[in-house]
Design an enzyme around this catalytic site. Structure first.
Site, short mmCIF file in Angstrom:
data_model
loop_
_atom_site.label_atom_id
_atom_site.label_comp_id
_atom_site.label_asym_id
_atom_site.label_seq_id
_atom_site.Cartn_x
_atom_site.Cartn_y
_atom_site.Cartn_z
N PRO A 2 86.10 -90.73 -39.70
CA PRO A 2 86.95 -90.76 -38.50
C PRO A 2 86.14 -90.83 -37.20
CG PRO A 2 86.93 -88.57 -39.47
CD PRO A 2 86.20 -89.47 -40.42
N GLU A 3 86.61 -91.67 -36.28
CA GLU A 3 85.99 -91.78 -34.97
C GLU A 3 87.06 -91.45 -33.92
OE1 GLU A 3 83.75 -95.46 -34.58
OE2 GLU A 3 83.15 -95.37 -36.67
N HIS A 98 90.10 -79.00 -52.69
CA HIS A 98 89.00 -78.88 -51.73
C HIS A 98 89.44 -78.26 -50.41
CE1 HIS A 98 86.21 -80.93 -54.34
NE2 HIS A 98 87.13 -81.84 -54.57
N ARG A 116 83.70 -83.13 -49.07
CA ARG A 116 82.25 -83.03 -48.97
C ARG A 116 81.77 -81.91 -48.05
NH1 ARG A 116 80.27 -89.20 -48.51
NH2 ARG A 116 78.24 -88.23 -48.78
#
Ligand SMILES: [Zn+2]
Length: 283
Positions: A2-3, A98, A116
């Protein structure tokens, strides 16, 4: 990953959902994402606090809360890293495998999920102090941008990833902005002409604004488990795929350039992929 546009779309989505909600409990499943805040301090500070606002700075989410005692304000900083997702879900719904942090908001949970664990949800907000100007605000001025580029001997693609130059753009939107401005990603930053700098300044703002617009008008599935790669929250059923539609060069190696139909090329710069059209982006 994501930006700025993806984070902005998420902030706009979450803001009204969180406003006025009180944190009744906190379940920290991965202490790493809070660092340097300890789980104990995190829970102590947030318990009983109420969400009052949500803003974005660069790729960071800034959650504003009022403490239980005294109404004193505090800020919680969120960053999605590479695979992070933040969403609200009904309590009855099973937690994702997660889930890194779960905040109990009463009937709903606020869930920060990250396969992650490269993202953050922390009381340490120092990361935003080092950021350069917001590209869509008045603080991003072409003259200061030109001066900063003049001081850099790096390739322009690599220099644009520097978050102190301009905040919030990463690998996707640097490739897209350089394509719009018809500038080679290999060009040295201090060799750009004043005209090219101006084109680039404008292109950065255009590609970001267009991406926010695209993400704001199409239904997204923020709590969904499947990501779509770009607006990686996941598409709602039947929503168009803007990953396909919107990007001109990013992740399109070998496909025809939208301008000249010659194949898009992928190169590696600073260990990351750059996509561009060698014909259209020669300068
Ligand atoms: Zn081309």
């Amino acid at each position: 990953m994501p930006e700025l546009p993806e984070v902005e779309v998420l902030a706009r989505h979450l803001r009204p959902l969180l406003r006025g909600k009180t944190i009744r409990g906190g379940d920290v499943r991965r202490a790493k994402v809070l660092a340097p805040t300890s789980p104990r301090k995190f829970r102590q500070t947030l318990l009983g606090a109420k969400f009052t606002g949500l803003s974005r700075r660069g790729k960071y989410l800034l959650f504003q809360l009022n403490r239980r005692t005294g109404g004193e304000g505090l800020t919680l900083l969120g960053h999605l890293g590479m695979t992070g997702r933040m969403f609200l879900a009904r309590k009855q719904r099973p937690l994702p495998v997660h889930a890194a942090v779960v905040l109990d908001l009463g009937r709903e949970n606020f869930i920060y999920e990250d396969t992650r664990y490269f993202g953050r949800l922390t009381l340490d907000v120092s990361a935003v102090e080092r950021l350069g100007p917001e590209p869509l605000s008045r603080s991003f001025q072409p003259a200061a941008f030109a001066r900063a580029l003049k001081r850099s001997g790096q390739a322009i693609k690599v220099k644009l990833l520097d978050q102190t130059l301009v905040a919030g753009i990463g690998n996707i939107y640097t490739s897209e902005a350089l394509f719009h401005a018809r500038i080679s990603p290999k060009q040295t930053a201090n060799r750009l002409t004043p005209g090219q700098v101006r084109w680039l300044w404008r292109a950065i703002r255009e590609v970001l604004a267009e991406a926010i617009q695209g993400g704001s008008t199409v239904p997204l599935n923020f709590g969904g488990s499947k990501s779509d790669g770009l607006f990686y929250f996941g598409r709602a059923p039947d929503a168009p795929d803007f990953y396909e539609k919107r990007l001109r060069v990013y992740d399109r190696e070998g496909q025809p350039c939208p301008n000249c139909r010659r194949p898009i090329r992928r190169i590696t710069q600073a260990a990351r992929s750059t996509y561009y059209c060698p014909h259209c982006q020669r300068g």
